[in-house]
Design a protein around this motif. Structure first.
Motif, short mmCIF file in Angstrom:
data_model
loop_
_atom_site.label_atom_id
_atom_site.label_comp_id
_atom_site.label_asym_id
_atom_site.label_seq_id
_atom_site.Cartn_x
_atom_site.Cartn_y
_atom_site.Cartn_z
N ALA A 144 0.78 -1.21 0.01
CA ALA A 144 -0.12 0.06 0.07
C ALA A 144 0.83 1.41 -0.23
CB ALA A 144 -0.81 0.13 1.24
N VAL A 145 0.43 2.13 -1.02
CA VAL A 145 1.10 3.49 -0.87
C VAL A 145 0.05 4.59 -0.75
CG1 VAL A 145 3.30 2.68 -1.87
CG2 VAL A 145 1.16 3.63 -3.42
N GLU A 146 0.22 5.81 -0.73
CA GLU A 146 -0.63 6.92 -0.93
C GLU A 146 -0.97 7.20 -2.23
OE1 GLU A 146 0.18 10.03 1.73
OE2 GLU A 146 -0.01 8.78 3.72
N VAL A 147 -1.96 7.00 -2.93
CA VAL A 147 -2.14 7.12 -4.34
C VAL A 147 -2.99 8.48 -4.52
CG1 VAL A 147 -3.51 5.97 -6.55
CG2 VAL A 147 -2.30 4.61 -4.67
N ASP A 148 -2.65 9.33 -5.39
CA ASP A 148 -3.41 10.44 -5.77
C ASP A 148 -4.66 9.74 -6.80
OD1 ASP A 148 -3.28 13.44 -6.08
OD2 ASP A 148 -3.82 12.55 -8.20
N ASN B 239 -6.28 8.32 -15.32
CA ASN B 239 -5.26 7.19 -16.13
C ASN B 239 -6.51 6.00 -16.43
OD1 ASN B 239 -3.09 6.30 -17.31
ND2 ASN B 239 -2.91 4.82 -15.48
N LEU B 240 -7.28 5.69 -15.46
CA LEU B 240 -8.11 4.40 -15.89
C LEU B 240 -9.09 4.79 -17.23
CD1 LEU B 240 -9.35 3.23 -12.33
CD2 LEU B 240 -7.57 2.38 -13.93
N GLY B 241 -9.49 6.23 -16.88
CA GLY B 241 -10.43 6.92 -17.87
C GLY B 241 -9.66 6.61 -19.30
N ASP C 132 -2.77 -0.55 -2.32
CA ASP C 132 -1.86 -1.09 -3.47
C ASP C 132 -2.33 -0.79 -4.86
OD1 ASP C 132 -0.21 -4.19 -3.75
OD2 ASP C 132 -1.09 -3.36 -5.41
N PRO C 133 -1.44 0.07 -5.56
CA PRO C 133 -1.88 0.51 -6.69
C PRO C 133 -2.46 -0.39 -7.79
CG PRO C 133 0.00 1.37 -6.15
CD PRO C 133 -0.11 0.30 -5.22
N GLN C 134 -1.86 -1.86 -7.76
CA GLN C 134 -2.36 -2.84 -8.80
C GLN C 134 -3.58 -3.42 -8.15
OE1 GLN C 134 0.35 -5.85 -9.03
NE2 GLN C 134 -0.35 -6.85 -10.69
N ALA C 135 -3.82 -3.44 -7.13
CA ALA C 135 -5.15 -3.96 -6.40
C ALA C 135 -6.21 -2.76 -6.65
CB ALA C 135 -5.19 -4.26 -4.98
N LEU C 136 -5.81 -1.49 -6.46
CA LEU C 136 -6.80 -0.40 -6.51
C LEU C 136 -7.29 -0.53 -8.25
CD1 LEU C 136 -8.31 1.81 -5.27
CD2 LEU C 136 -6.35 3.31 -5.88
N HIS D 200 -13.35 -8.89 -2.14
CA HIS D 200 -12.04 -9.30 -1.04
C HIS D 200 -11.04 -8.54 -1.13
CE1 HIS D 200 -14.31 -13.26 -1.18
NE2 HIS D 200 -13.57 -13.50 -0.11
N LEU D 201 -10.50 -7.85 -2.14
CA LEU D 201 -9.82 -6.84 -2.30
C LEU D 201 -9.78 -5.74 -1.22
CD1 LEU D 201 -8.51 -6.79 -6.06
CD2 LEU D 201 -7.43 -7.73 -4.02
N VAL D 202 -11.21 -5.08 -1.33
CA VAL D 202 -11.34 -4.06 -0.57
C VAL D 202 -11.32 -4.63 0.84
CG1 VAL D 202 -13.54 -2.76 0.24
CG2 VAL D 202 -12.95 -3.06 -2.33
N LEU D 203 -11.94 -5.72 1.38
CA LEU D 203 -11.89 -6.02 2.56
C LEU D 203 -10.38 -6.30 3.21
CD1 LEU D 203 -14.69 -8.86 2.63
CD2 LEU D 203 -14.69 -6.48 3.65
N SER D 204 -9.45 -6.87 2.42
CA SER D 204 -8.00 -6.75 2.50
C SER D 204 -7.39 -5.78 2.71
CB SER D 204 -7.21 -7.93 1.71
OG SER D 204 -7.69 -7.76 0.43
N HIS D 205 -7.88 -4.27 2.56
CA HIS D 205 -7.41 -3.38 2.56
C HIS D 205 -7.95 -2.54 3.84
CE1 HIS D 205 -5.88 -3.23 -1.49
NE2 HIS D 205 -4.94 -2.45 -1.08
#
Lengths: 229, 355
Positions: free
Chosen positions: B200-204, B211-213, B240-244, B323-328
């Motif tokens: 996990a990092v602080e993501v802007d 970027n996803l757009g 985690d950027p990849q999980a996000l 599951h990804l949300v819960l693991s964060h």
């Protein structure tokens, strides 16, 4: 072998009637679930379970006849109970028959796509199930107040019946492809409505058992009765 | 019943019975209930405090219960069955009745019934069964197509210049679908087994969504759906950027694909509480009926099977998202109006918590 006493006979009779009631409750609950969850296997089970219900009804009839022959001088309260059972049993059995009919329509409905998501229908089935359970509880405890409360709920069922009926008629007139399914559902709600009527009749019998008075033909005589909320 | 408990045993027995999760009913040879515990009160029609024997038929009208107790009394051997109890909630119990013999007598004095609630177990079993049945279906469908087209190619269509490329493209499409499914299953297993390492990092968030757009531009064009975002500048998510990316891509792609031509998808976010960021993905799509809402996060659960096939998902997306949300240490919820659209909300930590 011990000769059955009046007490054991009456106890057995009461057990059998209430067990029959339990079987009708199961038939109705299963039929409603089969309809709502589109489960034809469960619907088929409702149909096959009915034979046993019919045979219990015959056993009850026979037991009543035995009691009446053996006990020439039945105390009035016990006589009233036996008469009450003779009147109630066919109603309970008819409720199971209506559940079987709902199951039959369900199997036909499940052969086709669902007409629309059910909203009022599960509510109507739930109220009828609750009424049946309450009437049997009232019968168990000879609770006239509970019986009268249950009779009052029949208007809720009638209201929902009207509403679903109108909705189905609108479907039928606007979409030819919906006619068959709507017609099947019309039968289903009619059966539910009839079950609620039988429940009302059972409750009237409970009042007869508890208070010794017939309220069937004189609703105005008891509508004003104090009823617990 | 012909036995008495001494002053010591009686409160002990009461305490033991009271602590059991299973409902206990003890009947005598006349089918009168002579003893029961607290758990039984929550299952049957029983007074909270026992004042005397109660007739079994007054406790329950269930046929199986009566049949079981009768059989135990008559045949002196245990009885097992599964039974449903109707009430406010329909529940299923595993019911075991055994003979009660009180020494020194060797006669059956009554029967003990134990009622174990298996409603939840059966539900999980159903979910498991459905999962495997869906999984085999999801794998078999593309595999059958692949085999048919490869066989056709081997039987000569390979040299049919009009169709060979078309067939190979179909094989490729189905193989990709299988690959995605296998990848999603592996992902899900890894997350569930706790094997996934999250960095996990602080993501802007604003830059991240922009970027996803770009990544979904072709899907938006294909489905004729507009994409809007409204993210306050400098709002962060600690993830985690990849999980996000996996979480948001899944939600946004669903919102695009289950939309209607001319509809829109919007992503908004705002800070919440001390250290939370709430992200909302809203669409103007077909919506989800209430009966499906509680189940859409289950693996391979499909609201509309034919529609899902059409849009080509694996049926595991939302399970992975959850599951990804819960693991964060986050949470996810959904609201929907059929015919109007759905709204998925996730809450994730905003910043790293200083140790």
């Amino acid at each position: 072998m011990d000769v059955p006493t009046l007490e054991t006979d009456l106890r057995m009779l009461r057990d059998k009637v209430l067990l029959l009631g339990g079987q009708s409750e199961t038939a109705l609950s299963h039929a409603a679930r089969a309809l709502i969850q589109r489960d034809s296997t469960l619907a088929q089970q409702v149909i096959s379970d009915d034979d046993e219900i019919d045979s219990v009804e015959s056993e009850i009839d026979e037991l009543c006849a035995q009691i009446l022959t053996r006990q020439r001088n039945l105390p009035p309260e016990d006589l009233r109970f036996v008469i009450g059972v003779l009147r109630t049993t066919p109603m309970i059995e008819r409720i199971a028959d209506h559940a079987v009919n709902i199951a039959r329509h369900t199997i036909k409905l499940n052969d086709e796509p669902q007409l629309k998501p059910f909203i009022d229908l599960p509510r109507m089935a739930e109220i009828v199930k609750q009424m049946l359970a309450a009437s049997l509880d009232a019968l168990t405890q000879r609770d006239a107040i509970r019986a009268k409360q249950t009779i009052r709920r029949d208007t809720e069922v009638d209201l929902l019946y009207r509403r679903i009926f109108n909705e189905l008629m609108a479907f039928m007139t606007s979409d030819l492809a919906a006619v068959t399914r709507s017609a099947e559902l019309l039968f289903v709600i009619k059966h539910l409505e009839r079950i609620a009527d039988y429940v009302t009749n059972i409750c009237e019998q409970v009042v007869y058992l508890a208070e010794g008075r017939v309220i069937k033909h004189t609703p105005e005589a008891w509508l004003g009765d104090a009823v617990e909320p | 019943m012909g036995f008495q408990l001494d002053q010591y045993s009686q409160p002990l027995l009461k305490a033991v019975l009271g602590s059991l999760r299973e409902g206990i009913l003890v009947v005598d040879s006349q089918l009168d209930v002579v003893l029961y515990n607290k758990a039984a009160v929550s299952i049957f029609n029983l007074p909270a405090v026992m004042t005397g024997p109660v007739r079994l038929i007054d406790v329950s009208r269930n046929k199986t219960i009566h049949q079981g107790f009768r059989q135990v009394l008559e045949e002196n051997k245990p009885f097992d069955a599964e039974l449903e109890v109707f009430g406010k909630q329909e529940r299923t119990f595993s019911f075991r009745a055994t003979p009660l013999v009180v020494p020194p007598s060797e006669e059956v004095a009554g029967a003990i019934g134990v009622f174990f609630d298996v409603t939840q177990l059966l539900r999980l079993e159903r979910v498991r069964r459905e999962f495997f049945s869906n999984l085999s279906h999801e794998l078999r469908t593309p595999l059958t197509s692949i085999l048919v087209y490869v066989e056709t190619l081997l039987n000569g269509a390979l040299y049919d210049t009009e169709n060979n490329l078309k067939f190979l493209n179909i094989v490729n499409k189905h193989a990709t679908r299988m690959q995605n499914l296998v990848r999603d299953i592996a992902d899900l297993s890894a997350i569930e087994a706790g094997e996934l390492k999250l960095n996990a990092v602080e993501v802007d968030l604003r830059a991240f969504i922009e970027n996803l757009g770009v990544l979904i531009a072709s899907d938006l064009e294909e489905c004729q759906v507009a994409f809007h975002q409204d993210i306050p500048p400098e709002l962060t998510v600690y993830a985690d950027p990849q999980a996000l990316e996996q979480i948001l891509m899944n939600l946004i792609i669903n919102a695009v694909k289950f939309n209607r031509p001319g509809g829109s998808v919007s992503v908004t976010a705002k800070p919440e509480g001390d250290n939370r960021t709430r992200i909302t993905v809203r669409d103007t799509g077909i919506g989800i009926e209430e009966e499906h809402l509680t189940r859409i996060f289950e693996r391979l659960y499909r609201v509309d099977k034919s529609r899902s096939q059409e849009v080509g998902g694996t049926g595991l997306g939302l399970a992975i998202v959850k599951h990804l949300v819960l693991s964060h240490n986050g949470d996810i919820s959904v609201q929907s109006t059929p015919g109007e659209g759905s709204e998925f909300r996730i809450r994730l930590p905003r910043k790293a918590i200083e140790a």
